[in-house]
Design a protein around this motif. Structure first.
Motif, PDB file in Angstrom:
ATOM      1  N   GLN A 131       0.796  -1.226   0.000  1.00  0.00           N
ATOM      2  CA  GLN A 131       0.000   0.000   0.000  1.00  0.00           C
ATOM      3  C   GLN A 131       0.829   1.276   0.000  1.00  0.00           C
ATOM      4  O   GLN A 131       0.295   2.356  -0.221  1.00  0.00           O
ATOM      5  N   ALA A 134       1.081   1.473  -3.775  1.00  0.00           N
ATOM      6  CA  ALA A 134      -0.213   1.855  -4.345  1.00  0.00           C
ATOM      7  C   ALA A 134      -0.445   3.349  -4.227  1.00  0.00           C
ATOM      8  O   ALA A 134      -0.945   3.985  -5.165  1.00  0.00           O
ATOM      9  N   GLY A 201       1.142   5.641   3.153  1.00  0.00           N
ATOM     10  CA  GLY A 201       0.501   4.535   2.470  1.00  0.00           C
ATOM     11  C   GLY A 201      -0.995   4.599   2.663  1.00  0.00           C
ATOM     12  O   GLY A 201      -1.513   5.415   3.427  1.00  0.00           O
ATOM     13  N   LEU A 202      -1.696   3.726   1.961  1.00  0.00           N
ATOM     14  CA  LEU A 202      -3.144   3.598   2.116  1.00  0.00           C
ATOM     15  C   LEU A 202      -3.426   2.604   3.229  1.00  0.00           C
ATOM     16  O   LEU A 202      -2.715   1.606   3.381  1.00  0.00           O
ATOM     17  N   CYS A 205      -9.413  -1.180   3.344  1.00  0.00           N
ATOM     18  CA  CYS A 205     -10.103  -1.147   2.050  1.00  0.00           C
ATOM     19  C   CYS A 205     -11.514  -1.689   2.214  1.00  0.00           C
ATOM     20  O   CYS A 205     -11.937  -2.050   3.314  1.00  0.00           O
ATOM     21  N   GLN A 231      -6.006  -0.410  -5.269  1.00  0.00           N
ATOM     22  CA  GLN A 231      -5.133  -0.961  -4.229  1.00  0.00           C
ATOM     23  C   GLN A 231      -4.634  -2.368  -4.538  1.00  0.00           C
ATOM     24  O   GLN A 231      -3.541  -2.751  -4.129  1.00  0.00           O
TER      25      GLN A 231
END
Length: 290
Positions: A131, A134, A201-202, A205, A231
């Motif tokens: 992530q 991403a 980062g992410l 989800c 993602q």
């Protein structure tokens, strides 16, 4: 023998050899493993012969035990759960959607350890999605839509009585305990700084994310789905192939993961622990480490 780190060549992941995890680790070994973990996000330790005492000892080198709701521990243990599936099981595959473990908690676990005991000869890879990568590759227009936003996480889709693993889930070998507590919600930033490295980062989800603060569902839900597709893109992935006697540890702050099938007719058994977040850390809170 010195520890050797061999990168997977994919978007994340590395193999760690030259160490026996049935023995206590030195402070230097722990520091080397932590550094590799933060760098590669997913570490595989092949050729181990671990009992549950060994698994628990290894976990505690990297933090306290995480709180694992909704899945009962194995007999005689408080912190080890069995991720298992019988050869004849027909219930939907457990954990087959992208997720970060227990992201609906106020302080989700920093990491997860999973040890392979009975591994089918085919199928059953665990896939990971980096992530940090991403977010770094995300188009500016998409990032602008999530910058500063907080997602609403909940376990209701999986573990509420009406959820995937709720009252209508029959014939499953895992000891899942759904309950009304799964209806609770918790907000976390969509873009987070890793609490140890500071890398953006992410986090989380679709699946555990059910909405976005200050955004109505008509706008939020399509955005959550769009994020999910981004993602999990192939260029961010590492596909891990299991072996019996292999320990895997991953960083829930850096990767999403999901199970895959393809082993019908074969038993599968792994034992799992989670590593608690550092005291005071939560998604998005960065503090430098000595």
């Amino acid at each position: 023998m010195a520890i050797t780190i061999t990168p997977s060549g994919q978007a994340c992941g590395a193999a760690v050899t030259g160490i026996d995890l049935t023995q206590p680790l030195s402070a230097g070994d722990v520091a080397d493993i932590r550094a590799a973990w933060l760098d590669h996000h997913v570490l595989a330790f092949p050729g181990q012969s671990l009992g549950d005492d060994d698994l628990e000892r290894f976990t505690q080198y990297f933090g306290g035990f995480g709180d694992d709701p909704f899945i009962a521990p194995i007999a005689g243990r408080r912190h080890v759960i069995a991720v298992k599936r019988r050869a004849d099981e027909t219930a939907p595959l457990f954990a087959e959607n992208w997720h970060s473990d227990w992201s609906f908690q106020a302080r989700p676990p920093a990491g997860t350890c999973l040890y392979g005991i009975t591994i089918p000869p085919v199928g059953g890879n665990t896939e990971f999605a980096n992530q940090h990568a991403a977010l770094a590759a995300m188009p500016d227009a998409l990032r602008a839509r999530i910058e500063g936003r907080r997602a609403i996480h909940s376990a209701r889709g999986g573990y509420a009585p009406s959820g995937m693993y709720g009252a209508n889930d029959k014939g499953r070998s895992m000891d899942i305990r759904p309950g009304e507590a799964a209806m609770a919600t918790q907000a976390h930033p969509i873009i987070c700084r890793h609490p140890e490295t500071g890398r953006e980062g992410l986090f989380g989800c679709a699946g555990y994310i059910i909405g976005i603060e200050d955004m109505d569902d008509a706008e939020a839900l399509p955005l959550i789905v769009e994020l999910l597709h981004w993602q999990g893109r192939e260029e961010f992935r590492y596909s891990h192939k299991w072996e019996a006697g292999m320990l895997l540890m991953w960083d829930n702050r850096s990767v999403l993961h999901r199970a895959t099938g393809g082993y019908d007719g074969h038993d599968r058994l792994l034992h799992r622990t989670t590593i608690a977040a550092w005291d005071g850390d939560e998604p998005g809170a960065h503090r430098s480490r000595a």
